[in-house]
Design a protein around this motif. Structure first.
Motif, short mmCIF file in Angstrom:
data_model
loop_
_atom_site.label_atom_id
_atom_site.label_comp_id
_atom_site.label_asym_id
_atom_site.label_seq_id
_atom_site.Cartn_x
_atom_site.Cartn_y
_atom_site.Cartn_z
N ALA A 179 0.95 -1.01 0.09
CA ALA A 179 -0.05 -0.04 0.06
C ALA A 179 1.06 1.27 0.04
CB ALA A 179 -0.82 0.07 1.28
N VAL A 180 0.56 2.24 -0.86
CA VAL A 180 1.55 3.53 -0.93
C VAL A 180 0.43 4.58 -0.68
CG1 VAL A 180 2.56 4.98 -2.52
CG2 VAL A 180 2.58 2.33 -2.82
N PHE A 181 1.01 5.54 0.01
CA PHE A 181 0.37 6.61 0.56
C PHE A 181 1.16 7.93 0.52
CE2 PHE A 181 -1.73 3.35 2.72
CZ PHE A 181 -3.07 3.45 2.80
N CYS A 182 0.76 9.17 0.07
CA CYS A 182 1.51 10.07 0.10
C CYS A 182 0.60 11.24 0.26
CB CYS A 182 2.31 10.47 -1.17
SG CYS A 182 3.31 11.82 -1.32
N ILE A 183 0.74 12.01 1.41
CA ILE A 183 -0.33 13.02 1.81
C ILE A 183 0.36 14.37 1.02
CG2 ILE A 183 -0.76 14.66 3.71
CD1 ILE A 183 -0.62 12.08 5.54
N TYR A 184 -0.50 15.08 0.30
CA TYR A 184 -0.44 16.18 -0.24
C TYR A 184 -0.73 17.27 0.53
CZ TYR A 184 0.57 14.56 -5.15
OH TYR A 184 1.12 13.85 -6.24
N GLY A 185 -1.74 17.39 1.29
CA GLY A 185 -1.99 18.73 2.31
C GLY A 185 -3.47 18.88 2.12
N GLN A 186 -3.83 20.11 2.74
CA GLN A 186 -4.95 20.63 2.74
C GLN A 186 -5.20 21.51 1.41
OE1 GLN A 186 -5.86 22.21 6.76
NE2 GLN A 186 -6.68 20.38 7.38
N PRO A 187 -6.32 21.42 0.70
CA PRO A 187 -6.50 22.39 -0.22
C PRO A 187 -6.70 23.84 0.49
CG PRO A 187 -8.30 21.18 -0.16
CD PRO A 187 -7.37 20.53 0.59
N PRO A 188 -6.19 24.92 -0.27
CA PRO A 188 -7.05 26.14 0.27
C PRO A 188 -8.39 26.45 0.30
CG PRO A 188 -5.78 26.66 -1.88
CD PRO A 188 -5.72 25.26 -1.48
N GLU A 189 -8.93 27.02 1.24
CA GLU A 189 -10.39 27.16 1.40
C GLU A 189 -11.05 27.96 -0.10
OE1 GLU A 189 -12.50 28.61 4.83
OE2 GLU A 189 -10.79 27.54 6.03
N LYS A 190 -10.39 28.88 -0.68
CA LYS A 190 -10.49 29.71 -1.59
C LYS A 190 -11.05 28.78 -2.85
CE LYS A 190 -9.00 33.21 -4.50
NZ LYS A 190 -7.74 33.61 -5.36
N ASP A 191 -10.15 27.98 -3.15
CA ASP A 191 -10.58 27.21 -4.32
C ASP A 191 -10.74 25.89 -4.18
OD1 ASP A 191 -10.14 29.60 -6.03
OD2 ASP A 191 -7.98 29.12 -5.80
N ALA A 192 -11.09 25.41 -2.96
CA ALA A 192 -11.11 23.95 -2.67
C ALA A 192 -12.01 23.08 -3.76
CB ALA A 192 -11.58 23.88 -1.36
N ASP A 193 -13.23 23.70 -3.98
CA ASP A 193 -14.09 23.17 -4.85
C ASP A 193 -13.60 22.77 -6.32
OD1 ASP A 193 -15.97 23.03 -2.71
OD2 ASP A 193 -17.24 24.57 -3.83
N LEU A 194 -12.71 23.64 -6.77
CA LEU A 194 -12.10 23.64 -8.12
C LEU A 194 -11.08 22.56 -8.11
CD1 LEU A 194 -11.82 24.26 -11.10
CD2 LEU A 194 -10.61 26.41 -10.25
N ILE A 195 -10.29 22.83 -6.91
CA ILE A 195 -9.22 21.86 -6.78
C ILE A 195 -9.41 20.51 -6.54
CG2 ILE A 195 -7.36 21.50 -5.29
CD1 ILE A 195 -6.96 24.41 -4.60
N LEU A 196 -10.79 20.15 -5.84
CA LEU A 196 -11.09 18.79 -5.68
C LEU A 196 -11.63 18.12 -6.82
CD1 LEU A 196 -12.34 19.11 -1.91
CD2 LEU A 196 -10.24 18.12 -2.60
#
Length: 109
Positions: free
Chosen positions: A5-22
């Motif tokens: 199993a491989v996991f790599c944490i990228y971090g939290q998206p900024p609230e400003k553009d979270a919908d677009l980023i996700l």
């Protein structure tokens, strides 16, 4: 079969553009569908974007695994700078190393 199993944490998206980023990460998942492939996910406990996958052990050797982890760390760093938004960076979110081929020699910045 045996797998890692491989996991790599990228971090939290900024609230400003979270919908677009996700949304962009979900779109990327469509192109990442392959056996032993990696996918974007969100850890609900930490609200962090991560890359996760199950990589078959057959044909996996230490150098190959190290190359994958180094590339994921490099891409996570890039993601934290611009979140893969913008036409100039679209290729970066889809460019995971293949787990079925030998690692390519490449300079990591």
């Amino acid at each position: 079969g045996d797998a890692v199993a491989v996991f790599c944490i990228y971090g939290q998206p900024p609230e400003k553009d979270a919908d677009l980023i996700l949304q962009r990460l979900l779109e990327a998942n469509l192109t990442l569908m392959s056996p032993g492939g990696l996918r974007f996910a969100v850890d609900p406990a930490a609200d962090e974007v991560m890359v996760t996958g199950v990589v078959p052990m057959s044909g996996l050797y230490p150098e190959k695994l190290l190359a994958l982890l180094a590339e994921l760390a490099h891409q996570a760093s890039n993601w934290r700078q611009h979140y893969f938004l913008g036409a100039a960076n679209e290729h970066e979110m889809y460019d995971f190393p293949s787990m079925s081929a030998a690692p390519k020699a490449r300079r990591l910045s």
